[in-house]
Design a protein around this motif. Structure first.
Motif, PDB file in Angstrom:
ATOM      1  N   THR A 113       0.841  -1.203   0.000  1.00 11.07           N
ATOM      2  CA  THR A 113       0.000   0.000   0.000  1.00 11.07           C
ATOM      3  C   THR A 113       0.871   1.247   0.000  1.00 11.07           C
ATOM      4  O   THR A 113       0.589   2.218  -0.711  1.00 11.07           O
ATOM      5  CB  THR A 113      -0.916   0.006   1.233  1.00 11.07           C
ATOM      6  OG1 THR A 113      -1.735  -1.172   1.201  1.00 11.07           O
ATOM      7  CG2 THR A 113      -1.814   1.232   1.232  1.00 11.07           C
ATOM      8  N   ARG A 114       1.916   1.230   0.793  1.00  7.99           N
ATOM      9  CA  ARG A 114       2.838   2.376   0.824  1.00  7.99           C
ATOM     10  C   ARG A 114       3.468   2.608  -0.544  1.00  7.99           C
ATOM     11  O   ARG A 114       3.556   3.744  -1.025  1.00  7.99           O
ATOM     12  CB  ARG A 114       3.949   2.129   1.852  1.00  7.99           C
ATOM     13  CG  ARG A 114       3.522   2.248   3.305  1.00  7.99           C
ATOM     14  CD  ARG A 114       4.682   1.874   4.208  1.00  7.99           C
ATOM     15  NE  ARG A 114       4.295   1.847   5.615  1.00  7.99           N
ATOM     16  CZ  ARG A 114       5.067   1.385   6.591  1.00  7.99           C
ATOM     17  NH1 ARG A 114       6.262   0.884   6.292  1.00  7.99           N
ATOM     18  NH2 ARG A 114       4.654   1.408   7.835  1.00  7.99           N
ATOM     19  N   LYS A 117       1.158   4.284  -2.994  1.00  9.12           N
ATOM     20  CA  LYS A 117       1.039   5.727  -2.714  1.00  9.12           C
ATOM     21  C   LYS A 117       2.261   6.481  -3.237  1.00  9.12           C
ATOM     22  O   LYS A 117       2.145   7.563  -3.826  1.00  9.12           O
ATOM     23  CB  LYS A 117       0.889   5.965  -1.209  1.00  9.12           C
ATOM     24  CG  LYS A 117      -0.450   5.559  -0.625  1.00  9.12           C
ATOM     25  CD  LYS A 117      -0.498   5.879   0.865  1.00  9.12           C
ATOM     26  CE  LYS A 117      -1.853   5.514   1.473  1.00  9.12           C
ATOM     27  NZ  LYS A 117      -1.900   5.828   2.925  1.00  9.12           N
TER      28      LYS A 117
END
Length: 219
Positions: A113-114, A117
């Motif tokens: 997820t990081r 982003k």
């Protein structure tokens, strides 16, 4: 055509048809679906290389494309056998890696997820000066922790990655637009054209102008 192992960070951008939709065929399969028989050694060596991401020679894989499309209509044992045949053929073709670094195989979900982003941020903001604190705040980390996290994930520092990203965008712009080299350097976030020339040559081994001339002539 590209082959990428699971958990390898990647992001596709269409710089040629920005106002129209693009289509792709994506084939995924479970790890361990094929037994590691000695006869399949070239296939497993190729899959190992895919931890760096690999791209195949377009001309060599052209005959394989119909097989990929046909796989969309297959099920069960027929799909299994067709996939194996495709992988065997791919293992005999010419390919090169997309990255100089390999990536670890198993990642916690929050790591992925990081990275999404971070990639989205870079894709939207590469044209301007980017500060490390912006990225650290984006993923709720300190600057030091972010630097360590990114280097562990990508095998290089964030700013090395950012430079590679910008230069690859610039390479596409050299082929897809008629903008001057200086215009492209500014559009890709470089405040100094000479610095852009140096970084471009570090990666592509030729000047931006020569890169454009060579590839446009080939096209």
């Amino acid at each position: 055509m590209v082959l990428i192992r699971s958990n390898v960070p990647h992001c596709w951008r269409n710089h040629q048809q920005q106002i129209t939709d693009s289509k792709s065929i994506v084939i995924q399969w479970n790890r361990g679906v094929f037994a590691k028989a000695p006869e399949l050694a070239p296939v497993f060596e190729m899959l190992k290389m895919a931890s760096k991401g690999i791209i195949f020679d377009q001309r060599e894989i052209a005959p394989i494309i119909p097989q990929l499309k046909n796989m969309m209509r297959l099920k069960g044992q027929y799909l299994y056998l067709e996939l194996l045949q495709v992988l065997i053929k791919l293992s005999t073709t010419t390919f090169k890696t997309l990255s100089a670094s390999s990536f670890i195989e198993d990642l916690p979900t929050e790591y992925g997820t990081r990275m999404i982003k971070i990639h989205d941020f870079v894709g939207a903001q590469y044209h301007r000066k980017i500060y490390l604190k912006e990225l650290a705040d984006l993923v709720n980390m300190t600057e030091q922790s972010f630097s360590r996290f990114f280097t562990n994930m990508m095998g290089r520092s964030f700013f090395t990655f950012l430079n590679e990203y910008r230069i690859n965008v610039a390479a596409r712009m050299l082929l897809d637009t008629e903008d001057s080299v200086s215009q492209i350097s500014f559009a890709c976030g470089y405040e100094s054209p000479p610095f852009f020339f140096k970084k471009f040559k570090d990666i592509y081994k030729v000047s931006p102008a020569k890169y454009r001339k060579t590839h446009v002539a080939q096209g």
